[in-house]
Design a protein around this motif. Structure first.
Motif, PDB file in Angstrom:
ATOM      1  N   ALA A  12       0.832  -1.204   0.000  1.00 39.15           N
ATOM      2  CA  ALA A  12       0.000   0.000   0.000  1.00 39.15           C
ATOM      3  C   ALA A  12       0.869   1.257   0.000  1.00 39.15           C
ATOM      4  N   TYR A  13       0.208   2.379  -0.151  1.00 36.73           N
ATOM      5  CA  TYR A  13       0.860   3.681  -0.052  1.00 36.73           C
ATOM      6  C   TYR A  13       0.066   4.547   0.922  1.00 36.73           C
ATOM      7  N   ILE A  14       0.732   5.532   1.495  1.00 37.10           N
ATOM      8  CA  ILE A  14       0.047   6.498   2.339  1.00 37.10           C
ATOM      9  C   ILE A  14       0.364   7.902   1.842  1.00 37.10           C
ATOM     10  N   LYS A  15      -0.547   8.842   2.141  1.00 29.72           N
ATOM     11  CA  LYS A  15      -0.394  10.237   1.740  1.00 29.72           C
ATOM     12  C   LYS A  15      -0.260  11.089   2.989  1.00 29.72           C
ATOM     13  N   CYS A  16       0.661  12.011   2.961  1.00 29.34           N
ATOM     14  CA  CYS A  16       0.853  12.926   4.076  1.00 29.34           C
ATOM     15  C   CYS A  16      -0.470  13.646   4.356  1.00 29.34           C
ATOM     16  N   PRO A  17      -0.860  13.772   5.628  1.00 24.79           N
ATOM     17  CA  PRO A  17      -2.157  14.375   5.958  1.00 24.79           C
ATOM     18  C   PRO A  17      -2.199  15.900   5.858  1.00 24.79           C
ATOM     19  N   VAL A  18      -1.064  16.554   5.672  1.00 23.77           N
ATOM     20  CA  VAL A  18      -1.043  18.011   5.612  1.00 23.77           C
ATOM     21  C   VAL A  18      -1.674  18.468   4.291  1.00 23.77           C
ATOM     22  N   PRO A  19      -2.654  19.380   4.362  1.00 25.54           N
ATOM     23  CA  PRO A  19      -3.298  19.868   3.132  1.00 25.54           C
ATOM     24  C   PRO A  19      -2.269  20.419   2.140  1.00 25.54           C
ATOM     25  N   ASN A  20      -2.509  20.162   0.874  1.00 21.24           N
ATOM     26  CA  ASN A  20      -1.660  20.610  -0.237  1.00 21.24           C
ATOM     27  C   ASN A  20      -0.277  19.962  -0.265  1.00 21.24           C
ATOM     28  N   CYS A  21      -0.035  18.984   0.568  1.00 20.39           N
ATOM     29  CA  CYS A  21       1.216  18.226   0.495  1.00 20.39           C
ATOM     30  C   CYS A  21       0.926  16.986  -0.343  1.00 20.39           C
ATOM     31  N   ASN A  22       1.656  16.811  -1.410  1.00 17.06           N
ATOM     32  CA  ASN A  22       1.423  15.680  -2.303  1.00 17.06           C
ATOM     33  C   ASN A  22       2.384  14.532  -2.056  1.00 17.06           C
ATOM     34  N   HIS A  23       2.991  14.489  -0.875  1.00 17.15           N
ATOM     35  CA  HIS A  23       3.929  13.412  -0.573  1.00 17.15           C
ATOM     36  C   HIS A  23       3.169  12.101  -0.410  1.00 17.15           C
ATOM     37  N   ILE A  24       3.493  11.139  -1.262  1.00 19.12           N
ATOM     38  CA  ILE A  24       2.878   9.817  -1.229  1.00 19.12           C
ATOM     39  C   ILE A  24       3.999   8.792  -1.268  1.00 19.12           C
ATOM     40  N   GLY A  25       3.914   7.782  -0.432  1.00 14.25           N
ATOM     41  CA  GLY A  25       4.939   6.752  -0.444  1.00 14.25           C
ATOM     42  C   GLY A  25       4.598   5.631   0.508  1.00 14.25           C
TER      43      GLY A  25
END
Length: 72
Positions: A12-25
């Motif tokens: 799976a992958y997770i996305k950073c919860p901070v709005p407008n942060c596109n960090h996915i990994g």
């Protein structure tokens, strides 16, 4: 001591919860929180919650969404 990172479940992958942060990994590290958001992981968690699971998307779909600037 807090965890040094947040990690996704196997495959799976997770996305950073901070709005407008596109960090996915597969991980979101303390270094990411500190360098990009100038907050600790604990501060991010308290303010925005835990990372969101994006396991239903494959890597190409994630990259395409990041290029368009879409919120996941």
């Amino acid at each position: 001591m807090t965890e040094p990172y947040w990690n996704a479940k196997h495959g799976a992958y997770i996305k950073c919860p901070v709005p407008n942060c596109n960090h996915i990994g597969i991980v979101i590290t303390k270094a990411h929180c500190r360098l990009v958001h100038r907050m600790t992981c604990e501060e991010v968690r308290k303010k925005y919650g835990f990372p969101k699971n994006v396991s239903k998307l494959n890597r190409k779909q994630i990259e395409k969404m990041k290029e368009r600037g879409s919120r996941i």
